[in-house]
Design an enzyme around this catalytic site. Structure first.
Site, PDB file in Angstrom:
ATOM      1  N   GLY A 238       0.789  -1.231   0.000  1.00 47.57           N
ATOM      2  CA  GLY A 238       0.000   0.000   0.000  1.00 47.57           C
ATOM      3  C   GLY A 238       0.819   1.278   0.000  1.00 47.57           C
ATOM      4  O   GLY A 238       0.347   2.322   0.450  1.00 47.57           O
ATOM      5  N   SER A 239       2.023   1.234  -0.563  1.00 47.97           N
ATOM      6  CA  SER A 239       2.797   2.489  -0.587  1.00 47.97           C
ATOM      7  C   SER A 239       2.144   3.510  -1.521  1.00 47.97           C
ATOM      8  O   SER A 239       2.256   4.722  -1.294  1.00 47.97           O
ATOM      9  CB  SER A 239       4.264   2.246  -0.948  1.00 47.97           C
ATOM     10  N   ASN A 240       1.440   3.061  -2.549  1.00 46.15           N
ATOM     11  CA  ASN A 240       0.696   4.019  -3.377  1.00 46.15           C
ATOM     12  C   ASN A 240      -0.460   4.645  -2.602  1.00 46.15           C
ATOM     13  O   ASN A 240      -0.761   5.825  -2.778  1.00 46.15           O
ATOM     14  CB  ASN A 240       0.183   3.350  -4.659  1.00 46.15           C
TER      15      ASN A 240
ATOM     16  N   ASN B 156      -6.131   2.228 -12.672  1.00 46.72           N
ATOM     17  CA  ASN B 156      -5.087   1.288 -12.240  1.00 46.72           C
ATOM     18  C   ASN B 156      -3.729   1.953 -12.421  1.00 46.72           C
ATOM     19  O   ASN B 156      -3.564   2.816 -13.282  1.00 46.72           O
ATOM     20  CB  ASN B 156      -5.144   0.018 -13.097  1.00 46.72           C
TER      21      ASN B 156
ATOM     22  N   MET C  73      -3.802  -7.380  -7.124  1.00 43.95           N
ATOM     23  CA  MET C  73      -3.201  -8.387  -7.992  1.00 43.95           C
ATOM     24  C   MET C  73      -4.225  -9.386  -8.517  1.00 43.95           C
ATOM     25  O   MET C  73      -3.956 -10.580  -8.619  1.00 43.95           O
ATOM     26  CB  MET C  73      -2.060  -9.093  -7.254  1.00 43.95           C
ATOM     27  N   ARG C  74      -5.392  -8.879  -8.852  1.00 44.20           N
ATOM     28  CA  ARG C  74      -6.443  -9.716  -9.454  1.00 44.20           C
ATOM     29  C   ARG C  74      -6.993  -9.010 -10.673  1.00 44.20           C
ATOM     30  O   ARG C  74      -7.009  -7.773 -10.711  1.00 44.20           O
ATOM     31  CB  ARG C  74      -7.613  -9.917  -8.478  1.00 44.20           C
TER      32      ARG C  74
ATOM     33  N   LYS D  98      -8.770 -13.752 -10.119  1.00 44.26           N
ATOM     34  CA  LYS D  98      -9.719 -12.728 -10.562  1.00 44.26           C
ATOM     35  C   LYS D  98     -10.690 -12.370  -9.444  1.00 44.26           C
ATOM     36  O   LYS D  98     -10.766 -13.076  -8.423  1.00 44.26           O
ATOM     37  CB  LYS D  98     -10.481 -13.202 -11.800  1.00 44.26           C
TER      38      LYS D  98
ATOM     39  N   HIS E 195       0.233   0.805 -13.263  1.00 46.34           N
ATOM     40  CA  HIS E 195       1.025  -0.335 -13.736  1.00 46.34           C
ATOM     41  C   HIS E 195       2.506   0.066 -13.744  1.00 46.34           C
ATOM     42  O   HIS E 195       2.846   1.151 -14.230  1.00 46.34           O
ATOM     43  CB  HIS E 195       0.570  -0.732 -15.143  1.00 46.34           C
TER      44      HIS E 195
END
Ligand code: GAR
Length: 207
Positions: free
Chosen positions: A17-19, A114, A97-98, A70, A116
């Site tokens: 969770g650094s973002n 998102n 990560m889904r 997913k 990336h």
């Protein structure tokens, strides 16, 4: 001038969770007009949940079973209900990560973003910094994009480059990319908050 509306963010993540931390920091520095309305993880002990709680944001683990890769079925419904209950208007995938499926995208049309860790369309999928290192590119970076039904294929909002340096390991390169992520995600979200984004087909125009 009328005050800018605050985005109500629902953050989905699987990891450290650094973002999310960068988003909290940008909000507190008034670089981002938003509130973190809730945080959801598919991983029960993910540190992103701790970060959320330490900022007094509602935090939930939602078990994604029976699916391994997913978000679909009952778990997807529970995620949507939780986001709606917290009046989320923008869904922020931050190390989630889904693969998200059409159910979530239909519930928040045009409002799922998102980040990336590569300059898309290069190196979609998992561990993009390792892919970049193995390929031998000299520059990589990060991309914030709207999510569509493909994997890492949606319209691009912001990209920031990061050099690949001699002697880089996957860890040093990922860390350098993440420094750029912490700037890119708040920047993209602020453009959305300020209603500066217009999507025309694949292209995102800045108004
Ligand atoms: C980030 O580098 C993000 O770009 C990546 O996971 C990391 C999460 O870090 N996401 C993906 O690879 C998605 N395909 P964080 O949990 O510390 O924010």
């Amino acid at each position: 001038m009328a005050p800018m509306n605050k985005l109500r963010l629902g953050v989905l993540g699987s990891g450290t969770g650094s973002n999310l931390q960068a988003i909290f920091d940008a909000i507190s520095m008034q670089r981002l007009s938003a509130v973190v309305a809730c945080v959801i993880s598919d991983v029960p002990d993910a540190y992103i949940l701790e970060r959320a709680r330490s900022h007094r944001a509602p935090a939930f683990h939602i078990d994604p079973a029976p699916f391994k890769t997913k978000l679909e079925g009952e778990a997807e419904q529970r995620v949507i209900e939780t986001l709606r209950k917290h009046k989320v208007d923008t869904v922020v995938l931050a190390g989630f990560m889904r693969i998200v499926k059409p159910g979530l995208l239909r519930a928040f049309p045009g409002r799922v973003l998102n980040i990336h860790p590569a300059l898309l369309p290069s190196f979609p999928g998992l561990r993009a910094w390792e892919q970049a290192l193995e390929y031998g590119v000299k520059v990589t970076g990060c991309t914030v994009h709207f999510v569509d039904e493909g994997t890492d294929t949606g319209p691009i909002i912001v990209q920031r480059p990061a050099p690949v340096l001699p002697g880089d390991t996957p860890e040093t390169l990922h860390a350098r990319i993440q420094e750029q992520e912490y700037l890119a995600y708040p920047e993209a979200l602020q453009l959305l908050a300020a209603e500066c984004l217009q999507v025309e087909g694949r292209r995102v125009e800045l108004l």
